[in-house]
Design a protein around this motif. Structure first.
Motif, short mmCIF file in Angstrom:
data_model
loop_
_atom_site.label_atom_id
_atom_site.label_comp_id
_atom_site.label_asym_id
_atom_site.label_seq_id
_atom_site.Cartn_x
_atom_site.Cartn_y
_atom_site.Cartn_z
N GLU A 126 0.82 -1.21 0.00
CA GLU A 126 0.00 0.00 0.00
C GLU A 126 0.86 1.26 0.00
OE1 GLU A 126 -4.01 -1.49 2.35
OE2 GLU A 126 -2.30 -0.74 3.50
N GLN A 127 1.89 1.26 0.82
CA GLN A 127 2.72 2.45 0.93
C GLN A 127 3.52 2.71 -0.34
OE1 GLN A 127 2.77 4.76 3.42
NE2 GLN A 127 1.03 3.61 4.18
N ARG A 153 -10.07 1.24 4.12
CA ARG A 153 -8.88 1.88 3.59
C ARG A 153 -9.20 3.24 2.95
NH1 ARG A 153 -6.00 -1.13 6.49
NH2 ARG A 153 -4.30 -2.33 5.61
N LEU A 197 -4.17 2.29 -3.89
CA LEU A 197 -4.19 0.86 -4.21
C LEU A 197 -5.61 0.31 -4.19
CD1 LEU A 197 -2.86 -1.90 -4.66
CD2 LEU A 197 -2.61 -2.11 -2.19
N TRP A 198 -6.37 0.68 -3.17
CA TRP A 198 -7.73 0.14 -3.04
C TRP A 198 -8.70 0.79 -4.02
CZ3 TRP A 198 -9.03 -4.26 -0.72
CH2 TRP A 198 -8.06 -4.85 0.08
N GLN A 239 -1.86 4.05 0.06
CA GLN A 239 -2.84 3.08 0.57
C GLN A 239 -4.20 3.25 -0.08
OE1 GLN A 239 -3.11 2.14 4.93
NE2 GLN A 239 -5.04 3.23 4.76
N SER A 240 -4.72 4.47 -0.08
CA SER A 240 -6.01 4.74 -0.68
C SER A 240 -5.99 4.45 -2.18
CB SER A 240 -6.42 6.19 -0.42
OG SER A 240 -7.64 6.51 -1.06
#
Length: 259
Positions: free
Chosen positions: A12-13, A78, A108-109, A105-106
């Motif tokens: 995510e990072q 997320r 990726l989702w 993170q956001s």
């Protein structure tokens, strides 16, 4: 244990929208071919099952819905978590006009959200194999969401995060409900069905309002990461959903109750 620091933390990072956006830019029109094949298979599958016995598929259906419910719940946690945090820090306007949420993170989702719309097409296979009624709203909603999500990823707009958060939230509840119903161990009252439909309809109404808000911002010269084409396509799509879900609600609950 801090849940947000464990699952897929490194991935995510390190996520960057660049490679995903590059791939989408090359292949996003592929969603039209997927949709065309999907419609053909749906028509073929219904004809194939005409003179065959239906499949019950209770356990596969339960596992499928449970998987989608868990995926949606994590996605909501997320993307929704950052959305609420940004809303508290920066307010409504900056939150819905920024594209910063496409990274990390956001981001990726949000990318997984778009890809998941291909997998969700498999929902229809359970309807066909179990010989349930397949309504226009079902398959129309699937293919239009898929195509718009892929288009919106290469031409992103700030309001996109609002729709992703709403969809993740509604799907968490909806697929959890479907999973419980698939088990057949608990008698689900009609009120639960009505609540799910009302939740879906509310999502469409709020979606229309969000696009109208974006249009008004552009008309008044307010700086925002959104284009008229995004608004035109998205607004038309959400208005059609609002109409179809309203019609479904009336025919399924109101008209039936009168009879």
């Amino acid at each position: 244990m801090d849940f947000s620091q464990t699952i897929f933390f490194d991935v995510e990072q390190r996520f960057s929208k660049y490679n995903t956006q590059k791939w989408m830019n090359m292949w996003w029109t592929f969603c039209f071919y997927i949709s065309a094949v999907y419609v053909v298979i749906v028509h073929w599958g219904q004809n194939l099952m005409t003179n065959r016995k239906k499949f019950y598929l209770r356990r596969p259906l339960f596992l499928w819905n449970l998987t989608l419910a868990c995926f949606s719940a994590i996605g909501f946690y997320r993307v929704g978590g950052k959305f609420l945090d940004d809303l508290e820090r920066y307010g409504w306007h900056q939150t819905i006009c920024s594209l910063e949420w496409l990274e990390g993170q956001s981001g990726l989702w949000c990318a997984l959200f778009g890809y998941s719309k291909v997998l969700e097409l498999l929902d229809t296979s359970f309807i066909i194999l179990r010989k349930q009624k397949l309504i226009f709203l079902h398959w129309y909603h699937h293919i239009t969401v898929l195509c718009f999500c892929w288009y919106a990823y290469i031409y992103p707009h700030g309001q996109g995060r609002v729709f992703i958060v709403m969809n993740y939230f509604v799907h968490t509840i909806m697929y959890a409900y479907y999973a419980i119903r698939a088990q057949g161990l608990v008698r689900i009252p009609l009120a639960a069905n009505i609540a799910i439909t009302c939740l879906q309809l509310s999502q469409m109404v709020f979606g229309v309002a969000t696009f109208v808000d974006a249009f008004l911002m552009l008309q008044t010269g307010v700086a925002c990461n959104v284009e008229y084409m995004n608004i035109l396509i998205g607004l038309g799509m959400y208005v059609s959903y609002a109409i179809l879900f309203s019609r479904f609600f009336y025919l399924t609950y109101v008209k039936r109750e009168k009879k």
